[in-house]
Design a protein around this motif. Structure first.
Motif, PDB file in Angstrom:
ATOM      1  N   GLY A 198     -30.699   1.728 -38.213  1.00 24.38           N
ATOM      2  CA  GLY A 198     -31.297   1.685 -39.544  1.00 24.38           C
ATOM      3  C   GLY A 198     -32.402   2.721 -39.720  1.00 24.38           C
ATOM      4  O   GLY A 198     -33.137   3.038 -38.782  1.00 24.38           O
ATOM      5  N   GLY A 199     -32.523   3.216 -40.958  1.00 21.27           N
ATOM      6  CA  GLY A 199     -33.515   4.248 -41.250  1.00 21.27           C
ATOM      7  C   GLY A 199     -34.944   3.733 -41.160  1.00 21.27           C
ATOM      8  O   GLY A 199     -35.837   4.409 -40.644  1.00 21.27           O
ATOM      9  N   GLY A 200     -35.173   2.514 -41.673  1.00 27.80           N
ATOM     10  CA  GLY A 200     -36.541   1.984 -41.712  1.00 27.80           C
ATOM     11  C   GLY A 200     -37.164   1.873 -40.337  1.00 27.80           C
ATOM     12  O   GLY A 200     -38.341   2.208 -40.144  1.00 27.80           O
ATOM     13  N   CYS A 201     -36.386   1.403 -39.365  1.00 29.93           N
ATOM     14  CA  CYS A 201     -36.938   1.242 -38.006  1.00 29.93           C
ATOM     15  C   CYS A 201     -36.947   2.568 -37.247  1.00 29.93           C
ATOM     16  O   CYS A 201     -37.913   2.872 -36.536  1.00 29.93           O
ATOM     17  CB  CYS A 201     -36.213   0.138 -37.239  1.00 29.93           C
ATOM     18  SG  CYS A 201     -34.437   0.344 -37.089  1.00 29.93           S
ATOM     19  N   LEU A 219     -18.526   0.382 -45.285  1.00 32.17           N
ATOM     20  CA  LEU A 219     -19.927   0.438 -44.870  1.00 32.17           C
ATOM     21  C   LEU A 219     -20.625   1.579 -45.620  1.00 32.17           C
ATOM     22  O   LEU A 219     -20.019   2.623 -45.863  1.00 32.17           O
ATOM     23  CB  LEU A 219     -20.013   0.669 -43.355  1.00 32.17           C
ATOM     24  CG  LEU A 219     -19.239  -0.339 -42.505  1.00 32.17           C
ATOM     25  CD1 LEU A 219     -19.280   0.045 -41.034  1.00 32.17           C
ATOM     26  CD2 LEU A 219     -19.797  -1.742 -42.710  1.00 32.17           C
ATOM     27  N   ARG A 220     -21.896   1.358 -45.949  1.00 31.07           N
ATOM     28  CA  ARG A 220     -22.622   2.382 -46.709  1.00 31.07           C
ATOM     29  C   ARG A 220     -22.723   3.677 -45.906  1.00 31.07           C
ATOM     30  O   ARG A 220     -23.009   3.634 -44.705  1.00 31.07           O
ATOM     31  CB  ARG A 220     -24.029   1.882 -47.075  1.00 31.07           C
ATOM     32  CG  ARG A 220     -24.680   2.741 -48.152  1.00 31.07           C
ATOM     33  CD  ARG A 220     -26.115   2.339 -48.392  1.00 31.07           C
ATOM     34  NE  ARG A 220     -26.987   2.884 -47.368  1.00 31.07           N
ATOM     35  CZ  ARG A 220     -28.289   2.611 -47.267  1.00 31.07           C
ATOM     36  NH1 ARG A 220     -28.850   1.782 -48.130  1.00 31.07           N
ATOM     37  NH2 ARG A 220     -29.029   3.157 -46.327  1.00 31.07           N
ATOM     38  N   LYS A 221     -22.504   4.778 -46.565  1.00 26.49           N
ATOM     39  CA  LYS A 221     -22.619   6.083 -45.918  1.00 26.49           C
ATOM     40  C   LYS A 221     -24.010   6.635 -46.222  1.00 26.49           C
ATOM     41  O   LYS A 221     -24.387   6.746 -47.386  1.00 26.49           O
ATOM     42  CB  LYS A 221     -21.546   7.054 -46.435  1.00 26.49           C
ATOM     43  CG  LYS A 221     -20.128   6.724 -45.942  1.00 26.49           C
ATOM     44  CD  LYS A 221     -19.492   5.626 -46.736  1.00 26.49           C
ATOM     45  CE  LYS A 221     -18.065   5.316 -46.289  1.00 26.49           C
ATOM     46  NZ  LYS A 221     -17.563   4.115 -46.981  1.00 26.49           N
ATOM     47  N   GLY A 245     -44.430  -3.909 -41.877  1.00 22.06           N
ATOM     48  CA  GLY A 245     -43.124  -4.459 -42.240  1.00 22.06           C
ATOM     49  C   GLY A 245     -42.024  -3.397 -42.298  1.00 22.06           C
ATOM     50  O   GLY A 245     -40.846  -3.740 -42.441  1.00 22.06           O
ATOM     51  N   ASN A 246     -42.371  -2.114 -42.177  1.00 21.86           N
ATOM     52  CA  ASN A 246     -41.359  -1.045 -42.355  1.00 21.86           C
ATOM     53  C   ASN A 246     -40.138  -1.181 -41.453  1.00 21.86           C
ATOM     54  O   ASN A 246     -39.011  -0.943 -41.903  1.00 21.86           O
ATOM     55  CB  ASN A 246     -41.989   0.334 -42.150  1.00 21.86           C
ATOM     56  CG  ASN A 246     -42.937   0.695 -43.274  1.00 21.86           C
ATOM     57  OD1 ASN A 246     -42.720   0.321 -44.415  1.00 21.86           O
ATOM     58  ND2 ASN A 246     -44.002   1.396 -42.956  1.00 21.86           N
ATOM     59  N   PRO A 247     -40.313  -1.533 -40.167  1.00 28.53           N
ATOM     60  CA  PRO A 247     -39.109  -1.617 -39.323  1.00 28.53           C
ATOM     61  C   PRO A 247     -38.450  -3.000 -39.336  1.00 28.53           C
ATOM     62  O   PRO A 247     -37.564  -3.256 -38.528  1.00 28.53           O
ATOM     63  CB  PRO A 247     -39.660  -1.298 -37.922  1.00 28.53           C
ATOM     64  CG  PRO A 247     -41.081  -1.731 -37.961  1.00 28.53           C
ATOM     65  CD  PRO A 247     -41.548  -1.669 -39.379  1.00 28.53           C
ATOM     66  N   CYS A 266     -26.862  -5.839 -43.036  1.00 31.24           N
ATOM     67  CA  CYS A 266     -27.884  -5.148 -43.814  1.00 31.24           C
ATOM     68  C   CYS A 266     -27.211  -4.063 -44.631  1.00 31.24           C
ATOM     69  O   CYS A 266     -26.200  -3.489 -44.194  1.00 31.24           O
ATOM     70  CB  CYS A 266     -28.911  -4.524 -42.859  1.00 31.24           C
ATOM     71  SG  CYS A 266     -30.188  -3.537 -43.671  1.00 31.24           S
ATOM     72  N   GLN A 267     -27.776  -3.786 -45.814  1.00 27.94           N
ATOM     73  CA  GLN A 267     -27.193  -2.704 -46.633  1.00 27.94           C
ATOM     74  C   GLN A 267     -27.284  -1.366 -45.919  1.00 27.94           C
ATOM     75  O   GLN A 267     -26.473  -0.463 -46.138  1.00 27.94           O
ATOM     76  CB  GLN A 267     -27.856  -2.640 -48.020  1.00 27.94           C
ATOM     77  CG  GLN A 267     -29.188  -1.898 -48.099  1.00 27.94           C
ATOM     78  CD  GLN A 267     -30.335  -2.648 -47.443  1.00 27.94           C
ATOM     79  OE1 GLN A 267     -30.271  -3.853 -47.281  1.00 27.94           O
ATOM     80  NE2 GLN A 267     -31.397  -1.938 -47.071  1.00 27.94           N
ATOM     81  N   ASP A 268     -28.306  -1.241 -45.042  1.00 20.90           N
ATOM     82  CA  ASP A 268     -28.454   0.005 -44.288  1.00 20.90           C
ATOM     83  C   ASP A 268     -27.587  -0.078 -43.036  1.00 20.90           C
ATOM     84  O   ASP A 268     -27.965  -0.686 -42.034  1.00 20.90           O
ATOM     85  CB  ASP A 268     -29.918   0.233 -43.914  1.00 20.90           C
ATOM     86  CG  ASP A 268     -30.123   1.580 -43.228  1.00 20.90           C
ATOM     87  OD1 ASP A 268     -29.110   2.286 -43.013  1.00 20.90           O
ATOM     88  OD2 ASP A 268     -31.270   1.911 -42.911  1.00 20.90           O
ATOM     89  N   THR A 269     -26.420   0.502 -43.107  1.00 20.06           N
ATOM     90  CA  THR A 269     -25.493   0.484 -41.965  1.00 20.06           C
ATOM     91  C   THR A 269     -25.722   1.694 -41.055  1.00 20.06           C
ATOM     92  O   THR A 269     -24.949   1.945 -40.132  1.00 20.06           O
ATOM     93  CB  THR A 269     -24.032   0.396 -42.445  1.00 20.06           C
ATOM     94  OG1 THR A 269     -23.830   1.373 -43.455  1.00 20.06           O
ATOM     95  CG2 THR A 269     -23.729  -0.971 -43.008  1.00 20.06           C
TER      96      THR A 269
HETATM   97  O1  LIG Z   1     -31.759   2.589 -46.052  1.00 18.40           O
HETATM   98  C1  LIG Z   1     -32.079   1.485 -46.466  1.00 18.40           C
HETATM   99  O2  LIG Z   1     -31.308   0.766 -47.096  1.00 18.40           O
HETATM  100  C2  LIG Z   1     -33.452   0.954 -46.214  1.00 18.40           C
HETATM  101  C3  LIG Z   1     -34.013   1.289 -44.878  1.00 18.40           C
HETATM  102  O3  LIG Z   1     -33.301   0.749 -43.815  1.00 18.40           O
HETATM  103  C4  LIG Z   1     -35.422   0.785 -44.810  1.00 18.40           C
HETATM  104  O4  LIG Z   1     -35.698  -0.138 -44.046  1.00 18.40           O
HETATM  105  O5  LIG Z   1     -36.255   1.330 -45.508  1.00 18.40           O
END
Ligand SMILES: O=C(O)C[C@H](O)C(=O)O
Length: 281
Positions: free
Chosen positions: A147-150, A106-108, A181-183, A66-69
């Motif tokens: 991850g931020g979303g979850c 990895l994305r910071k 769907g957020n997480p 995932c882009q969100d590392t």
């Molecule tokens: O930070 C992100 O790339 C997205 C985040 O993980 C999200 O699910 O909103």
């Protein structure tokens, strides 16, 4: 007393950061494959197929799942007979995060301050680091790129003691339903019950390191986990919230004695890229 060089902790954290972000754990992938067999919604099956293809591409082309590392969450279980040499343990972990996120490209994602001047720290440090003293002369390093979303869907509430298990079931279901769907479902759900507010949330996070299907050793809690999994999957949220019967892959509950006036409940959610990796040194 066994000596463990701080540099070994750094190397281990750096390796785990790269492995965790690229390789979906086998138990998680296995549970997603199993869910595909029981899922009846064609759109949900399509999403599951895309999740499985994503894991395969990540593995084969050495790309992050995932882009969100994530925030680097590290739990160290440190044996009381260990002597860490050559540096401060927290600095060693942060150096491992710095190295892993740099060498793994990895994305910071860490902002230096929560309010104004949300400037990226540039190396994904500082990690969120927990240390626990345990018996023995080993160190277990547990790494979770969260991850931020979850993580943003985490919730805590204190209930009246008499509300019992039903309060836990209703709270977890409400949390998953509200999250939609957020997480990024299908989810792995950690639940902490008891202790104090911070103890409950720490248990919820710790629970996410269990393997799919690994039940609590306490029969009453194990039964609650199964009830929770069924209740969450009956919500119909489905993979990426398109509807379906696969909302969660598992629910893990950790408990602790609590005050006579309290029933603290914390929920911490993992996305379908339920990334964790551990090593013992
Ligand atoms: O930070 C992100 O790339 C997205 C985040 O993980 C999200 O699910 O909103």
């Amino acid at each position: 007393m066994r000596e463990v060089p701080a540099e070994l902790i750094t190397e281990t954290v750096a390796r785990l950061a790269i492995e965790a972000t690229h390789f979906l754990p086998e138990d998680v992938e296995g549970a997603i494959r199993a869910a595909r067999q029981t899922e009846r919604s064609p759109l949900a099956v399509q999403i599951i197929d895309e999740i499985l293809e994503n894991a395969q591409v990540a593995r084969e082309r050495m790309l992050p799942l995932c882009q969100d590392t994530g925030t680097a969450v590290v739990i160290l279980e440190i044996g009381q007979d260990v002597h860490i040499t050559g540096g401060y343990v927290i600095d060693a972990v942060n150096e491992g995060i710095r190295r892993g996120y740099s060498e793994g490209y990895l994305r910071k994602s860490i902002a230096a301050r929560p309010f104004s001047a949300r400037v990226n720290t540039g190396d994904n440090t500082p990690g969120v680091i927990h240390t626990e003293i345990v018996p023995g002369d080993r160190i277990k390093v547990m790494f979770m790129p969260k991850g931020g979303g979850c993580e943003n869907m985490s919730r805590y509430q204190n209930f009246l003691p008499g509300m019992g298990k039903q309060a836990v079931i209703d709270f977890v279901c409400e949390t998953v339903d509200m999250s939609g769907g957020n997480p990024c479902p299908p989810l792995v759900i950690g639940v902490g019950v008891g202790g104090t507010a911070e103890k409950a949330m720490t248990m919820a996070k710790h629970a996410l390191f269990r393997k799919i299907g690994e039940r609590s050793p306490d029969p009453e809690v194990a039964e609650l986990e199964q009830e929770l999994l069924q209740a969450v999957n009956e919500l119909g949220v489905g993979p990426q919230a398109v509807g379906g019967s696969t909302t969660a892959l598992d629910v893990f509950v950790e408990t602790y004695p609590t005050h006579i006036t309290a029933l603290p409940v914390a929920v911490n959610i993992q996305c379908h890229s339920a990334r964790t990796k551990q090593a013992v040194i």
